[in-house]
Motif scaffolding. Sequence first.
Motif, PDB file in Angstrom:
ATOM      1  N   ALA A 162       0.859  -1.188   0.000  1.00  0.00           N
ATOM      2  CA  ALA A 162       0.000   0.000   0.000  1.00  0.00           C
ATOM      3  C   ALA A 162       0.892   1.234   0.000  1.00  0.00           C
ATOM      4  N   THR A 165       5.195   3.303   1.577  1.00  0.00           N
ATOM      5  CA  THR A 165       5.107   3.373   3.038  1.00  0.00           C
ATOM      6  C   THR A 165       5.069   1.988   3.683  1.00  0.00           C
ATOM      7  N   GLN A 166       4.131   1.169   3.233  1.00  0.00           N
ATOM      8  CA  GLN A 166       3.999  -0.155   3.834  1.00  0.00           C
ATOM      9  C   GLN A 166       5.220  -1.029   3.541  1.00  0.00           C
ATOM     10  N   ASN A 169       8.535  -0.548   5.813  1.00  0.00           N
ATOM     11  CA  ASN A 169       8.525  -1.255   7.086  1.00  0.00           C
ATOM     12  C   ASN A 169       8.561  -2.767   6.885  1.00  0.00           C
TER      13      ASN A 169
ATOM     14  N   ASN B 312       1.559   3.324   8.879  1.00  0.00           N
ATOM     15  CA  ASN B 312       1.596   2.010   8.256  1.00  0.00           C
ATOM     16  C   ASN B 312       1.339   2.084   6.746  1.00  0.00           C
ATOM     17  N   THR B 313       0.306   2.838   6.352  1.00  0.00           N
ATOM     18  CA  THR B 313      -0.056   2.852   4.926  1.00  0.00           C
ATOM     19  C   THR B 313      -0.533   4.225   4.444  1.00  0.00           C
TER      20      THR B 313
END
Lengths: 456, 456
Positions: A162, A165-166, A169, B312-313
Amino acid sequence: MVKTQSLKHVLCLVCSLILNVFFLFKVGGEWNLSWSKKAATEAEAVAAISCSGHGRAYLDGLVLDGNKGPACECNTCYGGPDCSQFFPDCAANADGGDPLFLEPFWMQQAASSALLVAGWHRMSYSYSDQSTICKELERHIRKLHNIVGNAATEGRYVVFGAGSTQLLNAAVYALSPDNSSSPARVVASIPFYPVYELQTDIFHSVDFHFQGDTSLWKNKSDTNTEVIEFVTSPNNPDGQLNKAVLHGPNVKAIHDHAYYWPHFTAIPAPADGDVMIFTLSKLTGHAGSRFGWAIIKDKVIYQRMVTYISLNTMGVSRDSQLRALKLLKVVLAKGGRGIFEFGHEMMRKRWAKMNKIISASKRFSLQKIMPKYCTYFQKIRGASPAYGWLKCEKQEDKHCHEVLQAAANITGRQGSLFYAEDRYVRLSLIRSQDDFDLLLHKMNELVVGEEGPKST
Amino acid sequence: MVKTQSLKHVLCLVCSLILNVFFLFKVGGEWNLSWSKKAATEAEAVAAISCSGHGRAYLDGLVLDGNKGPACECNTCYGGPDCSQFFPDCAANADGGDPLFLEPFWMQQAASSALLVAGWHRMSYSYSDQSTICKELERHIRKLHNIVGNAATEGRYVVFGAGSTQLLNAAVYALSPDNSSSPARVVASIPFYPVYELQTDIFHSVDFHFQGDTSLWKNKSDTNTEVIEFVTSPNNPDGQLNKAVLHGPNVKAIHDHAYYWPHFTAIPAPADGDVMIFTLSKLTGHAGSRFGWAIIKDKVIYQRMVTYISLNTMGVSRDSQLRALKLLKVVLAKGGRGIFEFGHEMMRKRWAKMNKIISASKRFSLQKIMPKYCTYFQKIRGASPAYGWLKCEKQEDKHCHEVLQAAANITGRQGSLFYAEDRYVRLSLIRSQDDFDLLLHKMNELVVGEEGPKST
C-alpha cells in the motif's frame, strides 16, 4: 447430480447478463452501452462541474444541502462555490509531497485513463493463482522498468504494498534477525525522510531499532549487529543520487527509489540493489491510490515481505491494483514518452524559475545538482528535482522555516524534520500549478525586497 | 500578478474539458458520452465473455497469447477456455472465507453498482479536509448502522483500515501501554481466528504479547498487567454471539464484528463496545477491496489508531473508499432489504441443507445456534452462520480434517488452526455456489455411505 436449483439460478443470471450485452452489440459497429451507462454518465456529469480551473469536483465529494451533485473542492487559497475567489492573504503551501503537477497530464488522457469497475469485480481474497498480486500488473511493471532503464528486474521477485510506506517497514521486518538477542540497527543519512524513524519505532520491536545517522556508524566494525541502511536515491529532501554509506557482511540496504523516474532525475544506469522500493505516487502522481512495489533479489527476504503484507493487510486493494494497471498502460504507450516528457518538462521549468529567483538572492541558496547523462532521454540533462532544499545563508536566520513564514507567508517543511539544521527548509515543487505559482510569486517578492524597497 | 502562463494553460485545459462535455449534453435528454465511453465499452466487453456460469473474466485478467481479451478464470473444479469442463475428481473447497455467495447479487445490480473512475480522481494524499477519510463514506457507514441497528455510532469516532485485518492490529497497538515495563497480554477465547495471534506476534513488540486463551486468565487478579481481549461476535469459526469473558479496570476488549450482519445472524441489539471493528468483506462480499472500519468511543484510542494507519499505509486506498461508497449506496437503497434479504435467504438455505445432511449422520455433528429475535427483520429467526463447525463424533476420528479429505475429498480448515481440537473442522458456507454445491454433494455421499452401501 451436483447441479442444483441454485446453480441453475446463477447460470440463468449470468446468461441473461451476457445475452443482454450481446443483443445490444451492433454487428460491425460500436457497443451500444447498457449497464455501464449510468456510471459513465455520473462520472462525466461530475467532471463537467465547473470549478474555475482552481479546483475540481469528485464522485465521492460532499453533497451539500440543496445540491444535487458534489461540491467543488478548491485548491489552496481559492474558495467560493466555484473556486473563483482568490484569497490574497493566504499562505503559499510548499509543504507536503502531493504530486498534483501530473494532474493536467491525466486530464489530457481522459479517455485512455478512465476505468469502469463492475460491481462484481474481484470480490475474492485472491487472484486465480491464489496470490494477492495481479500478474498482468506485475508484467506491466517489469516492462516499464525495462523501457525506462531504471531498475534491474530479471530473476528478481516483485511484491506489492500500500504505497512505498507499507513496503519500507515490510523490508525492515524482512531484513531483521528473528528474535535475536541483538536487534538490527536501522540508520539513514541526514537529511532523511522522517517516516523511516517514526515507522521503525512505532512498535518498540525487539528485532529492530532506529539508531539515527549513518555517519555515526561509519568506522565502527561491530560485526555482531545487523545494520539496515535506508538509501534514498534521489534523496528526499535534497534530490541527490545517494549511494550506500555503510558496507560489510552484516550491512543490508533498503533502496528507496520513489523519485528515480525521468521527471525528477537523469537515469544514469539501472538500479541494482538487493531490495528496491518504488511507488506509483511519484511516477503517475496517484498518491491517493496507495500503491507501491518492491523488487527483491533474495527469495527468503521476498517471502518474509509477503508474510508481512499478508498479515498486515492481506495484500493490496484489488481496486488499487486495477487502477494502477490502467494507468501503467497509458504510461507505457509511446514507450513512456508521453508522461516522462510532460513530467520532466514541467519539473525542469519549475526548477529553472525557482533557481532564477534564488540566484538573485544573497539571503537564500538552493542545493546544486550536477547535470548527468540520462540513458532514458539519451542526452545530458540538468536538474529537475521534486523539492527545493533551501538554505538561509544569513547567520541570524537560524530558523529558515519561520523566516519564510514571517517574511513571505510561505509554508515549507522545516529542516529539523529531516534531522538537518533548521537553517534548511524543504519547498515542494511538485504540487498543483496554483500552489507553485503562488510560491514563486511570494518567493520573488521576498528576494526582490531583500535590499529594501527600491526607489522608483 | 500571480496568474502566470502555466496557470492559463491549466485553466484552458480544464475549460476545454468542461466545454467538451457540455457540448455533448443534449438539453432535456441524456448524456451523449464522450471520454468515458472507451472504458465503459471495455468493461462491457469483458463482462460479455462467456465462462459458462462457472467462472468470469476480469479487466485485469491475464491476456493469453493470440487472444484479444482476458481469459476466463474458472471456479474450483471447472476448467477449459470457457470453464465448461467439470473435473469430477477435484476436491470440494470448503476452506477459506471468500464471500462469493454475494457475487450474484452484484451481477443483478450491474447498473447501480458500476463505477467509472476518471484518470485524475483523488490523486492527492488527503481529502480536502486534510484527512485520509472520505466524509461521504463515513456518513453512509453511520447511516447503515442506524438502519441495520447493529452498532451504536452516535458520539463515536470512525477510522478506516485496509480490511479489518489492519484495524485489528491497529487496535492492539492503540490499547497497549506505551513503553511500559509490562507488555499488554493479548488473549482470545478458543476457538478463535488465528490471525489474532499471528499478527500480534509478528513484530515481537515490547508493548504487547499474545498469551492464548482467555480461560487461562479468568480468575487471576493481576491488576498490574493490561489485558486486551479479542471478542468475536458472531464468532469465527462457530458463529456464536460471544461476549467478553474478562472484566476489570485493566481489561480492554476489541470487538470483532465482521459477521454481525443480517446475512449471518439475528441482530438482537446494537453492539456497544468501546472498540468495534467491521469490514466490507463480509457485508457486501468485496474481500478484495480491503476496506474495513472501526468505531471507537475514546478519543485517545482513536487518535492512536489514526497514527498507526497513517504510519503504516498513509490511510486506506482512495480507490477502495470510492468503491465502498458506491457499494454502500446500493446496500442502503430500500433500507438494506435488497442485500440482506438476498444474503440471509442464501445463508439460511445453505445452512438448512447442510444441517439436513448432517442430522442424518452418526459420525458428524454441527454446532447448534439458537433462534433469536432479530430487530432488523423484526421476527425470530434461525441460524444462518458463515461456517459449519463440524465435529467428528467417533472416538477414532481424532483428525476430522483428514477424515473429510480421505473419505470424501473435502478440504475444510482444521480445528487446531483455531486452537481447538482437530476433532473439529471449519467448513465454509459462504463461497461460490459451485463450491457449496460440490461440498453438499460430497458430504451427502459421505453420510449416505456411513452404514455401508445400501441394498437396492
